[in-house]
Design a protein around this motif. Structure first.
Motif, PDB file in Angstrom:
ATOM      1  N   PRO A   1       0.804  -1.347  -0.056  1.00  0.00           N
ATOM      2  CA  PRO A   1       0.184  -0.223  -0.582  1.00  0.00           C
ATOM      3  C   PRO A   1       0.896   1.403  -0.169  1.00  0.00           C
ATOM      4  CG  PRO A   1      -0.182  -0.853   2.228  1.00  0.00           C
ATOM      5  CD  PRO A   1       0.385  -2.191   1.172  1.00  0.00           C
ATOM      6  N   LEU A   2       2.136   1.047   1.046  1.00  0.00           N
ATOM      7  CA  LEU A   2       2.831   2.489   0.313  1.00  0.00           C
ATOM      8  C   LEU A   2       3.355   2.799  -1.168  1.00  0.00           C
ATOM      9  CD1 LEU A   2       4.346   4.634   2.635  1.00  0.00           C
ATOM     10  CD2 LEU A   2       6.296   3.136   2.327  1.00  0.00           C
ATOM     11  N   THR A   3       3.176   1.732  -1.400  1.00  0.00           N
ATOM     12  CA  THR A   3       4.032   1.713  -2.592  1.00  0.00           C
ATOM     13  C   THR A   3       3.240   2.678  -3.352  1.00  0.00           C
ATOM     14  OG1 THR A   3       5.704   0.679  -2.652  1.00  0.00           O
ATOM     15  CG2 THR A   3       4.991   1.176  -4.437  1.00  0.00           C
ATOM     16  N   GLY A   4       1.490   1.774  -3.399  1.00  0.00           N
ATOM     17  CA  GLY A   4       0.500   2.214  -4.386  1.00  0.00           C
ATOM     18  C   GLY A   4       0.246   3.308  -4.404  1.00  0.00           C
ATOM     19  N   ILE A   5      -0.185   4.062  -3.126  1.00  0.00           N
ATOM     20  CA  ILE A   5      -0.562   5.654  -2.496  1.00  0.00           C
ATOM     21  C   ILE A   5       1.257   6.427  -3.202  1.00  0.00           C
ATOM     22  CG2 ILE A   5      -0.344   7.374  -1.211  1.00  0.00           C
ATOM     23  CD1 ILE A   5      -1.543   5.052   0.802  1.00  0.00           C
ATOM     24  N   GLN A   6       1.806   5.958  -3.068  1.00  0.00           N
ATOM     25  CA  GLN A   6       3.195   7.021  -3.951  1.00  0.00           C
ATOM     26  C   GLN A   6       2.194   6.805  -5.453  1.00  0.00           C
ATOM     27  OE1 GLN A   6       7.062   6.231  -3.256  1.00  0.00           O
ATOM     28  NE2 GLN A   6       6.434   4.604  -1.752  1.00  0.00           N
ATOM     29  N   MET A   7       2.566   5.678  -6.137  1.00  0.00           N
ATOM     30  CA  MET A   7       2.122   5.867  -7.622  1.00  0.00           C
ATOM     31  C   MET A   7       0.664   6.678  -7.985  1.00  0.00           C
ATOM     32  SD  MET A   7       4.165   3.776  -8.706  1.00  0.00           S
ATOM     33  CE  MET A   7       5.934   4.703  -7.460  1.00  0.00           C
ATOM     34  N   LEU A   8      -0.228   7.042  -7.003  1.00  0.00           N
ATOM     35  CA  LEU A   8      -1.657   7.118  -6.784  1.00  0.00           C
ATOM     36  C   LEU A   8      -0.876   9.211  -6.932  1.00  0.00           C
ATOM     37  CD1 LEU A   8      -4.230   8.249  -7.483  1.00  0.00           C
ATOM     38  CD2 LEU A   8      -4.294   7.316  -4.798  1.00  0.00           C
ATOM     39  N   THR A   9      -0.251   9.614  -6.012  1.00  0.00           N
ATOM     40  CA  THR A   9      -0.169  10.686  -5.579  1.00  0.00           C
ATOM     41  C   THR A   9       0.852  11.172  -7.356  1.00  0.00           C
ATOM     42  OG1 THR A   9       0.305  10.153  -3.524  1.00  0.00           O
ATOM     43  CG2 THR A   9       1.649  11.895  -4.602  1.00  0.00           C
ATOM     44  N   VAL A  10       2.014  10.820  -7.496  1.00  0.00           N
ATOM     45  CA  VAL A  10       2.834  10.681  -8.792  1.00  0.00           C
ATOM     46  C   VAL A  10       1.845  10.678  -9.571  1.00  0.00           C
ATOM     47  CG1 VAL A  10       4.827  10.445 -10.472  1.00  0.00           C
ATOM     48  CG2 VAL A  10       4.927   9.630  -7.692  1.00  0.00           C
ATOM     49  N   ALA A  11       0.963   9.871 -10.334  1.00  0.00           N
ATOM     50  CA  ALA A  11       0.082   9.831 -11.156  1.00  0.00           C
ATOM     51  C   ALA A  11      -0.623  11.312 -11.444  1.00  0.00           C
ATOM     52  CB  ALA A  11      -0.867   9.080 -11.166  1.00  0.00           C
ATOM     53  N   LEU A  12      -1.516  11.793 -10.187  1.00  0.00           N
ATOM     54  CA  LEU A  12      -2.493  13.131  -9.766  1.00  0.00           C
ATOM     55  C   LEU A  12      -1.655  13.856 -10.232  1.00  0.00           C
ATOM     56  CD1 LEU A  12      -4.252  12.442  -6.599  1.00  0.00           C
ATOM     57  CD2 LEU A  12      -4.924  12.402  -9.280  1.00  0.00           C
ATOM     58  N   LEU A  13      -0.344  14.178  -9.801  1.00  0.00           N
ATOM     59  CA  LEU A  13       1.277  15.185 -10.192  1.00  0.00           C
ATOM     60  C   LEU A  13       0.672  15.648 -10.820  1.00  0.00           C
ATOM     61  CD1 LEU A  13       3.099  15.505  -6.427  1.00  0.00           C
ATOM     62  CD2 LEU A  13       0.997  16.964  -7.515  1.00  0.00           C
ATOM     63  N   SER A  14       1.101  14.319 -12.237  1.00  0.00           N
ATOM     64  CA  SER A  14       1.810  13.904 -13.278  1.00  0.00           C
ATOM     65  C   SER A  14       0.417  14.892 -14.427  1.00  0.00           C
ATOM     66  CB  SER A  14       1.779  12.939 -13.875  1.00  0.00           C
ATOM     67  OG  SER A  14       3.077  12.712 -13.161  1.00  0.00           O
ATOM     68  N   LEU A  15      -1.213  13.931 -13.904  1.00  0.00           N
ATOM     69  CA  LEU A  15      -2.146  14.924 -14.565  1.00  0.00           C
ATOM     70  C   LEU A  15      -1.862  16.596 -14.179  1.00  0.00           C
ATOM     71  CD1 LEU A  15      -4.347  14.862 -15.974  1.00  0.00           C
ATOM     72  CD2 LEU A  15      -5.792  14.105 -13.617  1.00  0.00           C
ATOM     73  N   VAL A  16      -1.977  16.779 -13.480  1.00  0.00           N
ATOM     74  CA  VAL A  16      -1.815  18.396 -12.991  1.00  0.00           C
ATOM     75  C   VAL A  16      -0.921  19.273 -14.064  1.00  0.00           C
ATOM     76  CG1 VAL A  16      -1.038  20.523 -11.559  1.00  0.00           C
ATOM     77  CG2 VAL A  16      -2.732  18.577 -11.286  1.00  0.00           C
ATOM     78  N   TRP A  17       0.775  18.485 -14.000  1.00  0.00           N
ATOM     79  CA  TRP A  17       1.451  19.287 -15.235  1.00  0.00           C
ATOM     80  C   TRP A  17       1.664  19.322 -16.647  1.00  0.00           C
ATOM     81  CZ3 TRP A  17       5.954  21.909 -13.478  1.00  0.00           C
ATOM     82  CH2 TRP A  17       6.500  21.905 -15.073  1.00  0.00           C
ATOM     83  N   MET A  18       0.825  17.682 -17.147  1.00  0.00           N
ATOM     84  CA  MET A  18       0.648  17.395 -18.586  1.00  0.00           C
ATOM     85  C   MET A  18      -0.727  18.450 -18.674  1.00  0.00           C
ATOM     86  SD  MET A  18      -0.775  14.443 -19.679  1.00  0.00           S
ATOM     87  CE  MET A  18      -3.280  13.870 -19.053  1.00  0.00           C
ATOM     88  N   LEU A  19      -1.183  19.146 -18.012  1.00  0.00           N
ATOM     89  CA  LEU A  19      -2.556  20.117 -18.337  1.00  0.00           C
ATOM     90  C   LEU A  19      -1.927  20.959 -18.192  1.00  0.00           C
ATOM     91  CD1 LEU A  19      -5.357  18.395 -16.634  1.00  0.00           C
ATOM     92  CD2 LEU A  19      -5.192  18.050 -19.086  1.00  0.00           C
ATOM     93  N   TRP A  20      -1.533  21.442 -17.770  1.00  0.00           N
ATOM     94  CA  TRP A  20      -0.434  22.800 -17.536  1.00  0.00           C
ATOM     95  C   TRP A  20       0.314  22.669 -19.549  1.00  0.00           C
ATOM     96  CZ3 TRP A  20       4.925  24.151 -17.926  1.00  0.00           C
ATOM     97  CH2 TRP A  20       4.934  25.934 -17.419  1.00  0.00           C
TER      98      TRP A  20
END
Length: 288
Positions: free
Chosen positions: A170-189
């Motif tokens: 779960p620790l790794t999964g939460i990291q993957m989710l966090t990076v994916a969401l932040l990358s989505l913000v950067w990608m939209l920018w």
């Protein structure tokens, strides 16, 4: 037990082995996609692997995963952006400066490190320089990649604590989710344009499933057993493995300078294990 330390070293070496092939794949993907697109797709793929482990109602676990995820996002973003301007070999060299940044950080925090770690860090940086540095003039990508080294030093330091405290899946999964969401913000920018004709499907699947999901989980397992300064030295084997892949798959050969550099890195990983502290005597959470 010594067996636990050896198992941790095996996990870290496996992760580093797979990471050795990623610089060229990311560089190739940047011909079609932007940094935000690459990181968003690869970490969405990685997050889906850990989806069953994301339903944990533990606030401390989530805060730990979010903290690690933010640092991981900064590390991957700066490295990917840097690869737009610099070469893969130069990126590998600058990234491995975390092996020096980490002991300096721990020293500022009052932790005393033995001479083997400092010697190993110096040899590792010198070895990576001989193996990877291409001698080209400085460019903006170098500064971006320096951010990678600093972010990854912080990540390795904090992961040592959290990997011992929480279950790694779960620790790794939460990291993957966090990076994916932040990358989505950067990608939209970035206002991306998707080119399906030349979309690097294989590269992104490999980056997501192997280089992200598998390797970051292996790193968490390894750092449950191996202290952060030693883990950082082991990660400098990445360009050595990359050179080995290039030799096996592409027939590329290292010159004398490259062989000396690879030898220094291997020596550094061995020296880093001298007088190493005992592995952690107990695990406070399940193995996975």
């Amino acid at each position: 037990m010594r067996r636990d330390l050896l198992l941790g070293l095996l996990y870290l070496n496996l992760a580093t082995l797979f990471w050795g092939s990623t610089f060229v794949l990311v560089k190739d993907g940047l011909q079609t996609l932007g940094p935000g697109q690459i990181n968003f797709v690869r970490f969405v793929i990685a997050m889906l692997v850990f989806l069953p482990f994301l339903f944990r109602r533990d606030a401390r676990l989530w805060w730990a995963g979010l903290e690690l995820g933010v640092m991981l996002f900064v590390a991957y973003l700066t490295q990917t952006v840097g690869l737009q301007y610099t070469t893969a070999s130069r990126s590998a060299f600058i990234t491995t400066l975390y092996v020096v940044a980490l002991p300096m950080l721990l020293g500022l925090l009052g932790q005393r490190l033995g001479w083997p770690i400092w010697l190993a860090a110096g040899l590792a940086v010198a070895g990576v320089g001989l193996l990877s540095y291409d001698g080209s003039p400085p460019n903006p990508g170098d500064l971006w990649t320096l951010g990678t080294a600093l972010a990854y030093a912080l990540y390795i330091w904090r992961l040592e604590l959290f990997a011992r405290r929480f279950s790694t899946l779960p620790l790794t999964g939460i990291q993957m989710l966090t990076v994916a969401l932040l990358s989505l913000v950067w990608m939209l920018w970035e206002k991306p344009v998707w080119n399906t004709a030349d979309f690097p499907y294989f590269s992104l699947l490999y980056l997501g499933l192997v280089a992200s999901a598998l390797c970051i989980w292996l790193q968490a397992l390894g750092q449950r057993r191996v202290p952060a300064p030693q883990a950082a030295v082991i990660f400098t084997l990445e360009p050595v493995y990359a050179a080995a892949f290039a030799y096996i798959l592409l027939g590329e050969r290292l010159g004398l300078q490259g062989l000396i550099g690879a030898g220094l890195i291997v020596a550094a990983t061995l020296i880093s294990q001298l007088r190493s502290p005992k592995p952690y005597p107990e695990q406070v959470t399940p193995e996975v």
